[in-house]
Write an enzyme that holds these catalytic residues in place. Structure first.
Site, PDB file in Angstrom:
ATOM      1  N   SER A 176       0.800  -1.214   0.108  1.00 42.83           N
ATOM      2  CA  SER A 176       0.086   0.217   0.137  1.00 42.83           C
ATOM      3  C   SER A 176       1.060   1.239  -0.068  1.00 42.83           C
ATOM      4  O   SER A 176       1.468   1.682  -1.037  1.00 42.83           O
ATOM      5  CB  SER A 176      -0.973  -0.032   1.221  1.00 42.83           C
ATOM      6  OG  SER A 176      -1.766   1.062   1.156  1.00 42.83           O
ATOM      7  N   ASP A 189      -5.948   2.403  -3.925  1.00 40.33           N
ATOM      8  CA  ASP A 189      -7.094   2.342  -2.915  1.00 40.33           C
ATOM      9  C   ASP A 189      -7.046   3.765  -2.053  1.00 40.33           C
ATOM     10  O   ASP A 189      -7.965   4.011  -1.575  1.00 40.33           O
ATOM     11  CB  ASP A 189      -7.337   1.055  -2.121  1.00 40.33           C
ATOM     12  CG  ASP A 189      -6.077   0.975  -0.885  1.00 40.33           C
ATOM     13  OD1 ASP A 189      -5.267   1.838  -1.234  1.00 40.33           O
ATOM     14  OD2 ASP A 189      -6.206  -0.081  -0.308  1.00 40.33           O
ATOM     15  N   ASP A 198      -0.914   1.028  -4.816  1.00 34.62           N
ATOM     16  CA  ASP A 198      -1.969  -0.163  -5.105  1.00 34.62           C
ATOM     17  C   ASP A 198      -3.453   0.568  -5.289  1.00 34.62           C
ATOM     18  O   ASP A 198      -4.370  -0.043  -5.640  1.00 34.62           O
ATOM     19  CB  ASP A 198      -2.185  -1.249  -4.052  1.00 34.62           C
ATOM     20  CG  ASP A 198      -2.820  -0.610  -2.539  1.00 34.62           C
ATOM     21  OD1 ASP A 198      -2.440   0.502  -2.316  1.00 34.62           O
ATOM     22  OD2 ASP A 198      -3.559  -1.460  -1.947  1.00 34.62           O
ATOM     23  N   ASP A 215      -2.019   5.933  -4.043  1.00 39.43           N
ATOM     24  CA  ASP A 215      -0.922   5.300  -3.672  1.00 39.43           C
ATOM     25  C   ASP A 215      -0.452   4.182  -4.408  1.00 39.43           C
ATOM     26  O   ASP A 215      -1.083   3.929  -5.393  1.00 39.43           O
ATOM     27  CB  ASP A 215      -1.192   4.676  -2.208  1.00 39.43           C
ATOM     28  CG  ASP A 215      -2.489   3.772  -1.851  1.00 39.43           C
ATOM     29  OD1 ASP A 215      -3.175   3.795  -2.954  1.00 39.43           O
ATOM     30  OD2 ASP A 215      -2.546   3.294  -0.900  1.00 39.43           O
TER      31      ASP A 215
END
Length: 464
Positions: A106, A254, A252, A250
């Site tokens: 993340s 999300d 990833d 970010d």
């Protein structure tokens, strides 16, 4: 160097010693434990698992280890390759899979990676399910498949395109109005998969895109957490290119944050506020965020006639509360948007489409939109944990000290004063205590955080 096992997944730094870091041995062990859980949960000897990863440097190595371990346990793999967390979450039910794993740390820096574990709904495991996997990993009682029973691999390379189409298919997204508005944006993809997905979504909506750090090499050009202090280049680029606003995610994809047309941060806390304002304008209902999120969501929800509810920190906790309260939208103040009409997971692509739709309705600049919401200011600080520090006892002492105030203890300690609040909790993803505060000015929020950091340190000394 650290290995953290929690409801947020198995997260650690690459290299070093097994058990203390995310080494190849640890990746194999936890993938094996997940395979045991998914077989028991699905009742299948050969379950199907979706796997995708962000672009960080260790991603290919970790994916190979995890994927081949699952094959060795008899699992069939759907390999999405470079992907996003919400893309994998959507793919699990769409492909009728029994679970999924996203390989991403993340917002953590490049030395980190993680296994984020999903159930057959494409949602994160709850605490009880996660604990079963941790227990299995500790026991290391694994039984691998015979040669004729090894799993297989199916590669699907276009799932981010499918994800974009799913966003465009949402009834609430005003595609024609967005295309007619003539927006120009700058996208900072932090050289991960957001650099693929976000520009592609924007272009599908007729938005002109200036790409900044959108090459998915995994060489993050700055700290990948989408906070103001890391986004100077994006702020300058928005002004230089005279864009309507800037978008950053970010690694990833999300978490989502915006920069207004003047190069100032919209505020990651206000990503959810703005998206909720849009959705509540079309569908009355309730909202949910975690305890560390801004009061502004409560204010906007009540303005639309709904009820706001708070959940413990952690996406799985927010999702549980959203289902319990039948919320029409929810998420986390770190820029995470959860829209049940799409899926129960934080999704920056959905958030971008909602934000563009909102701007077409409001017909105002992004800075003007931000000024239309209640003005709260947050401070987000942290205290590094020393090994052996009795964190629970320290927080209990804080709780006892402030019993005369409104105190919530479902996740650390949150103290609600009349016109400000402080929330202190152990992080699920780093060896720290997070101290979040909110007040009417930034100066007051920072001072409140510093005050409680001092109190924590003073109590810690008494426990030493």
């Amino acid at each position: 160097m650290t290995l953290i096992k929690s409801i947020s997944g198995i997260r650690g730094t690459i290299g070093g010693t097994p058990g203390d870091n995310l080494t190849p041995l640890d990746a194999v062990k936890f993938a094996s434990a997940y395979a045991i859980w998914i077989k028991e949960n699905s009742g299948k000897e050969a379950p199907k698992v979706v796997i995708g990863r962000d672009a960080r440097l260790s991603g290919s190595m970790i994916q190979s280890l995890v994927q081949n371990t699952l094959i060795g346990m008899g699992c069939h793999i759907i390999d999405l390759g470079l992907s996003t967390t919400p893309t994998v979450e959507l793919a699990v039910p769409n492909e009728q899979a029994d679970g999924g794993i996203i390989l991403t740390a993340s917002h953590n820096p490049k030395q980190w990676n993680a296994l984020k574990l999903l159930n057959n709904k494409g949602e994160f495991l709850d605490g009880a399910e996660g604990q079963k996997i941790l227990n299995s990993a500790d026991q290391e009682d694994f039984h691998y498949a015979e040669v004729d029973d090894l799993g297989t691999v199916q590669i699907i390379e276009d799932y981010m395109d499918q994800h974009i189409q799913m966003v465009l298919d949402l009834e609430v997204i005003q595609i024609d109005a967005i295309k007619a508005a003539g927006f120009k944006v700058v996208v900072d993809g932090v050289n991960s998969t957001g650099g693929i997905a976000i520009p592609a979504l924007c272009k599908a909506l007729g938005v002109e895109v200036v790409e900044l750090y959108c090459d998915p090499t995994g060489h993050f050009p700055h700290n990948p957490e989408p906070l103001k202090e890391h986004l100077g280049d994006l702020c300058e680029a928005v002004k230089k290119h005279q864009a309507h606003f800037g978008i950053t995610v970010d690694p990833d994809v999300d978490r989502l944050a915006f920069v207004d047309e003047t190069g100032e941060m919209f505020g990651e806390e206000y990503t959810l506020v703005a998206c909720a304002d849009y959705i509540l304008g079309h569908k009355k209902g309730n909202t949910v965020s975690n305890l560390s999120s801004s009061r502004a969501l409560r204010d906007v929800t009540e303005k639309h006639g709904g009820t706001y509810y708070a959940a413990a920190v952690g996406e799985v906790n927010v999702v549980h509360k959203m289902k319990e309260k039948n919320a029409v939208i929810g998420g986390e103040g770190n820029g995470g948007i959860i829209y049940p009409e799409s899926h129960y997971g934080r999704d920056a692509l959905v958030g971008v489409a909602m934000f563009l739709s909102l701007l077409t309705e409001k017909k105002m600049k992004v800075s003007e939109l931000r000024a239309s919401y209640p003005a709260y200011f947050m401070s987000k600080k942290k205290v590094q944990l020393v090994k052996g520090m009795p964190v629970d006892a320290i927080l209990e002492d804080i709780h006892a000290k402030y019993l005369s105030e409104e105190v919530t203890s479902i996740d650390g300690i949150k103290i609600d004063f009349a016109d400000h609040w402080v929330h202190m909790r152990k992080s699920n993803t780093e060896p720290i205590i997070r101290i979040y505060t909110e007040a009417s000015t930034q100066q007051l929020a920072d001072a409140l955080a510093d005050r409680f950091i001092a109190e924590l340190e003073e109590i810690a000394q008494r426990h030493a």
